[in-house]
Design an enzyme around this catalytic site. Structure first.
Site, PDB file in Angstrom:
ATOM      1  CB  SER A  24      37.091  66.542  45.969  1.00  0.00           C
ATOM      2  OG  SER A  24      37.066  66.233  44.530  1.00  0.00           O
ATOM      3  CG  MET A 101      44.987  70.625  36.256  1.00  0.00           C
ATOM      4  SD  MET A 101      44.541  68.630  35.682  1.00  0.00           S
ATOM      5  CE  MET A 101      43.540  68.532  34.230  1.00  0.00           C
ATOM      6  CB  ILE A 103      52.980  69.864  30.673  1.00  0.00           C
ATOM      7  CG1 ILE A 103      51.447  69.295  30.335  1.00  0.00           C
ATOM      8  CG2 ILE A 103      54.379  68.953  29.683  1.00  0.00           C
ATOM      9  CD1 ILE A 103      51.359  69.572  28.323  1.00  0.00           C
ATOM     10  CG  ASN A 118      49.266  63.204  37.512  1.00  0.00           C
ATOM     11  OD1 ASN A 118      48.695  63.980  38.935  1.00  0.00           O
ATOM     12  ND2 ASN A 118      48.613  62.520  36.780  1.00  0.00           N
ATOM     13  CG  HIS A 120      45.450  60.561  34.110  1.00  0.00           C
ATOM     14  ND1 HIS A 120      45.670  61.727  33.435  1.00  0.00           N
ATOM     15  CD2 HIS A 120      44.831  59.702  33.080  1.00  0.00           C
ATOM     16  CE1 HIS A 120      45.060  62.087  32.384  1.00  0.00           C
ATOM     17  NE2 HIS A 120      44.131  61.088  32.231  1.00  0.00           N
ATOM     18  CB  THR A 152      58.440  58.579  33.804  1.00  0.00           C
ATOM     19  OG1 THR A 152      57.069  58.279  33.439  1.00  0.00           O
ATOM     20  CG2 THR A 152      58.079  57.327  34.245  1.00  0.00           C
ATOM     21  CG  LEU A 155      50.224  64.585  29.800  1.00  0.00           C
ATOM     22  CD1 LEU A 155      50.624  65.087  30.755  1.00  0.00           C
ATOM     23  CD2 LEU A 155      49.464  64.927  28.603  1.00  0.00           C
ATOM     24  CD  GLN A 184      35.312  52.986  42.963  1.00  0.00           C
ATOM     25  OE1 GLN A 184      36.046  52.753  43.786  1.00  0.00           O
ATOM     26  NE2 GLN A 184      34.104  52.939  43.319  1.00  0.00           N
ATOM     27  CD  GLU A 185      39.607  61.498  40.100  1.00  0.00           C
ATOM     28  OE1 GLU A 185      39.967  61.730  40.386  1.00  0.00           O
ATOM     29  OE2 GLU A 185      39.593  61.303  39.247  1.00  0.00           O
TER      30      GLU A 185
END
Ligand code: GAR
Length: 234
Positions: A24, A101, A103, A118, A120, A152, A155, A184-185
């Site tokens: 989305s 998703m 690491i 990114n 979050h 960076t 995480l 809001q994202e």
């Protein structure tokens, strides 16, 4: 060696978006028509919903399935190396993690430092990691939100570009709260991508400065340069 960042044939900076799921945020970015070219959408999951959206919009897609490297001596490093190759074929000026998703290894992060962002679903540095909405409800915080930041090797940390805060209501569930944050994202991420594409973000230690809009931002200059026809030969 990293090839130089590309302007597409249209002179706009090239962007690669990484997703793992419904996409989305990818959709919000594409629909905002930012001053960049979305060169490719790459997913580590073949079934990611965002891939279909990208294809429908004529954007190149690719799957680099992390499970294919499960038997490698170092599965994470092997996957990241393959992913890096897929990304760098598009010579992106910017790498956008939109619900990706995984690491990432330090080598991967170093390779894209200063050009990887990114989103979050929390007000970082609160609630890095998973289940951010559930944890916010459990803690009884009154404000929650989302953050767009440069990536960076720690995480969900890195210089913060923009944040939005929303209230937490007494009757909120994980679903209602995540929907309020997601709205809001979808406002923040397209804006952050545009700022980067316009050359308006400066990293200063842990802080990010947003430069004022000018008509001399790189994307605008590239467009103006394209008007010089025939090329000036001396
Ligand atoms: C978004 O809420 C994004 O903030 C989150 O995954 C969701 C992806 O949704 N990202 C993270 O949690 C990264 N740590 P989308 O696929 O619909 O854009």
């Amino acid at each position: 060696m990293t090839p130089p960042a590309a302007g597409g044939t249209d002179g706009l900076p090239s962007v690669v978006v990484l997703i793992s799921g419904r996409g989305s945020n990818l959709r919000a970015i594409v629909e905002s028509a930012p001053p960049c070219r979305i060169a490719a959408v790459i997913s580590n999951r073949p079934g990611a919903g965002g891939l279909a959206f990208a294809r429908e919009h004529g954007i190149a897609t690719e799957v680099v399935d992390h499970t294919a490297w499960a038997d490698a001596a170092d599965p994470r490093a092997a996957f990241d190396a393959a992913l890096m190759q897929a990304i760098d074929r598009h010579r992106p000026a910017l790498l956008v993690l939109a619900g990706f998703m995984r690491i990432l290894t330090p080598g991967f992060v170093d390779h894209y430092v200063g050009r990887m962002i990114n989103i979050h679903p929390s007000l970082l540095p609160s609630y890095p990691g998973l289940h951010t909405h559930r944890r916010a409800l459990e803690d009884g915080v009154r404000l929650h939100g989302c953050t767009v930041h440069f990536v960076t090797s720690t995480l969900d940390s890195g210089p913060i570009i923009v944040q939005a805060a929303v209230p937490v209501h007494p009757d909120d569930t994980e679903d209602t709260l995540s929907a309020r944050v997601l709205e809001q994202e979808h406002r923040l991420y397209p804006r952050a991508v545009s700022w980067f594409a316009q050359g308006r973000l400066r990293i200063d230690g842990n802080r990010v400065r947003l430069l004022p809009a000018t008509t001399h931002a790189p994307a605008e200059q590239a467009r103006a340069a394209a008007l010089v026809v025939p090329a000036l030969d001396g």
